[in-house]
Write an enzyme that holds these catalytic residues in place. Structure first.
Site, PDB file in Angstrom:
ATOM      1  N   ASN A   1     -43.077  12.017 -44.792  1.00 17.76           N
ATOM      2  CA  ASN A   1     -44.385  11.481 -44.417  1.00 17.76           C
ATOM      3  C   ASN A   1     -44.792  11.968 -43.014  1.00 17.76           C
ATOM      4  OD1 ASN A   1     -46.555   9.198 -43.838  1.00 17.76           O
ATOM      5  ND2 ASN A   1     -46.190   9.267 -46.032  1.00 17.76           N
ATOM      6  N   ARG A   2     -45.672  11.207 -42.343  1.00 21.35           N
ATOM      7  CA  ARG A   2     -46.325  11.724 -41.132  1.00 21.35           C
ATOM      8  C   ARG A   2     -45.660  11.235 -39.845  1.00 21.35           C
ATOM      9  NH1 ARG A   2     -49.378  10.751 -45.243  1.00 21.35           N
ATOM     10  NH2 ARG A   2     -50.695  12.435 -46.042  1.00 21.35           N
TER      11      ARG A   2
ATOM     12  N   HIS B   1     -39.762  13.591 -53.800  1.00 20.42           N
ATOM     13  CA  HIS B   1     -41.223  13.687 -53.936  1.00 20.42           C
ATOM     14  C   HIS B   1     -41.575  14.120 -55.364  1.00 20.42           C
ATOM     15  CE1 HIS B   1     -45.381  14.604 -52.777  1.00 20.42           C
ATOM     16  NE2 HIS B   1     -45.141  13.922 -51.678  1.00 20.42           N
TER      17      HIS B   1
ATOM     18  N   ASP C   1     -52.554   6.246 -51.358  1.00 24.46           N
ATOM     19  CA  ASP C   1     -51.616   7.100 -50.627  1.00 24.46           C
ATOM     20  C   ASP C   1     -51.088   6.201 -49.512  1.00 24.46           C
ATOM     21  OD1 ASP C   1     -50.089   9.109 -49.628  1.00 24.46           O
ATOM     22  OD2 ASP C   1     -51.746  10.493 -49.186  1.00 24.46           O
TER      23      ASP C   1
ATOM     24  N   GLU D   1     -42.305   7.397 -53.932  1.00 25.61           N
ATOM     25  CA  GLU D   1     -41.239   7.757 -52.989  1.00 25.61           C
ATOM     26  C   GLU D   1     -40.573   6.507 -52.434  1.00 25.61           C
ATOM     27  OE1 GLU D   1     -42.990  10.901 -50.129  1.00 25.61           O
ATOM     28  OE2 GLU D   1     -44.644  10.077 -51.267  1.00 25.61           O
TER      29      GLU D   1
END
Ligand SMILES: *[C@@H]1O[C@H](CO)[C@@H](O)[C@H](O)[C@H]1NC(C)=O
Ligand SMILES: *[C@@H]1O[C@H](CO)[C@@H](O)[C@H](O)[C@H]1NC(C)=O
Ligand SMILES: *[C@@H]1O[C@H](CO)[C@@H](O)[C@H](O)[C@H]1NC(C)=O
Ligand SMILES: *[C@@H]1O[C@H](CO)[C@@H](O)[C@H](O)[C@H]1NC(C)=O
Ligand SMILES: *[C@@H]1O[C@H](CO)[C@@H](O)[C@H](O)[C@H]1NC(C)=O
Ligand SMILES: *[C@@H]1O[C@H](CO)[C@@H](O)[C@H](O)[C@H]1NC(C)=O
Length: 390
Positions: free
Chosen positions: A102-103, A209, A285, A353
């Protein structure tokens, strides 16, 4: 090299018993370790799967539908060479993502961690490969999904891939020795174990993923007949670029409430008002935090069309669901899914996930420790149990 060998054997010592116990009697091809492709089947024939070394990627997954017919319910490519292309890297079709899934806000963090990397700890800057070069996604430009993993062990129903992630690669500190073990067990139980061990303190968050459509596109191209249930009363609040703010929001009276089973496709349009998946985005998301992590969380999704049900149990505290909001019908589907004429459309599939809370390395208020190292190994477990609705 000796040091690395010793570290690798330490890591192998920590592998799940199933791999260590693999007796080799099932090895199908003499050249398995040189081939990029691994095919597994469950001991009772209840499931079959294919993997490639690039990203330790799941490329095909067959289970039986309510009629007793096998369907390949994993999204991907028929042509396995496609997984080695740069385009496939940006799609994240089926790999293990890491070193940090992820971010990461501004691609920055400190060790020890601090809010927005503003603390006095050691600062790290990792590549900014998302949001027009302002943040990091899935470990940077060359994340675990684009690297070539090696095969450490395999039998007819299990494979262990391994990846050595060098010190300083993509700006992260320390070597990380990783293994990803996929095992097909009786009654279409699919077990995934991820292990990592680092030579220095470093953030680690891995995940699978994998993209799913439990109908293999045979009855529909939307998710209206896909029902989802899991016990999460809070999700991670994000800004318009999907970067966590540090708050957890109640799911009450939002489309993100899946505590009672509901159609996920039927809820997609309801996300538009509050742009839950980012500015201008419709769909999911998002990262939810499981309630009752002391009890093993269970995430369930099933299609009333195909009768295929998936129940996932995990040792992870959170999960991310993505409803293929970014697919635009340009990628041909696999043959078994109606391709190559038909394509993968928006909101036609799901990524699920199991992972820790996203960007917790910039949000100490989440209270999760994602810094691993010589004294603290990383262990990720999930069992995907497929069954048929009666
Ligand atoms: C090896 O594993 C296979 C499959 O799990 C099993 O049927 C067989 O009995 C095992 N052989 C030995 C010698 O342990
Ligand atoms: C498979 O994909 C590779 C990479 O995109 C491509 O070069 C090759 O031509 C494809 N093979 C076939 C048979 O389409
Ligand atoms: C963290 O960054 C966000 C976005 O730049 C900002 O709104 C927030 O005030 C920052 N918080 C702290 C404590 O620095
Ligand atoms: C990225 O830049 C393009 C062109 O300037 C813009 O249209 C788009 O909204 C930007 N995306 C994000 C996530 O900032
Ligand atoms: C969601 O919106 C799209 C676009 O407006 C529409 O085509 C679709 O039928 C809607 N879905 C549902 C379940 O209402
Ligand atoms: C989910 O919540 C329901 C209702 O509170 C409860 O009956 C069930 O046991 C919970 N499931 C899990 C896996 O915690």
């Amino acid at each position: 090299m000796m040091v690395i060998g010793k570290l690798l054997s330490l890591l192998i010592a920590g592998l799940p018993a199933i791999v260590v116990a693999a007796n080799g009697s099932g090895i199908a091809d003499a050249d398995v370790t040189t081939s990029n492709v691994v095919k597994l089947s469950a001991p009772d024939g209840s499931a079959r799967a294919t993997f490639v070394k690039t990203g330790a990627t799941l490329t095909h997954f067959w289970v039986k539908d309510k009629h007793g017919k096998f369907r390949d319910i994993a999204i991907g490519f028929d042509n396995l060479t496609e997984y080695e292309t740069a385009e496939s890297g940006t799609l994240y079709f089926g790999p293990i993502v890491g070193r940090y899934a992820n971010r990461i806000r501004n691609g920055k963090f400190t060790i020890p961690i601090s809010k927005n990397a503003s603390g006095s700890g050691k600062q790290f800057q990792v590549p900014k490969n998302t949001n027009n070069g302002s943040d990091t996604l899935h470990g940077g430009f060359d994340g675990y999904n684009t690297r070539t993993w090696e095969i450490l062990a395999r039998s007819t129903n299990s494979v262990t891939f391994t990846l050595v992630d060098p010190d300083g690669k993509e700006g992260f500190p320390g070597f990380v020795f990783n293994t990803a073990t996929y095992t097909l067990e009786h009654d279409s139980n699919f077990k995934i174990s991820l292990r990592a061990w680092a030579t220095e303190k470093t953030p680690i968050m891995l995940s699978g993923h994998h993209f799913w459509n439990l109908e293999a596109y045979q009855e529909s191209e939307d998710l209206l007949s896909h029902f989802v249930q899991f016990n999460s009363s809070r999700f991670v609040a994000t800004d318009g670029k999907l970067i966590p703010t540090g708050e957890l929001t109640s799911v009450e009276n939002t489309p993100l409430d899946f505590r009672k089973a509901k159609s996920i496709g039927g809820s997609i349009n309801d996300t538009a008002v509050a742009e839950y998946c980012g500015t201008g985005c419709v769909g999911f998301d998002n990262c939810w935090v499981y309630d009752n992590v002391e009890k093993t969380p269970i995430f369930s999704v099933w299609s009333t069309n195909s009768g295929i049900k998936l129940d996932i149990t995990t040792n992870q505290p959170a999960l991310q669901i993505y409803t293929c909001n970014g697919l635009d019908g340009t990628i041909p589907r696999k043959k078994e899914q109606g391709g190559p004429e038909a394509t993968y459309g928006k909101h036609s599939c799901l990524v699920i996930e199991q992972e820790s809370i996203i960007d917790a390395i910039n949000n100490p208020e989440f209270g999760v420790n994602q810094i691993f190292g010589p004294e603290r190994r990383y262990e990720w477990e999930a069992v995907y149990r497929f069954s048929r609705l009666t």
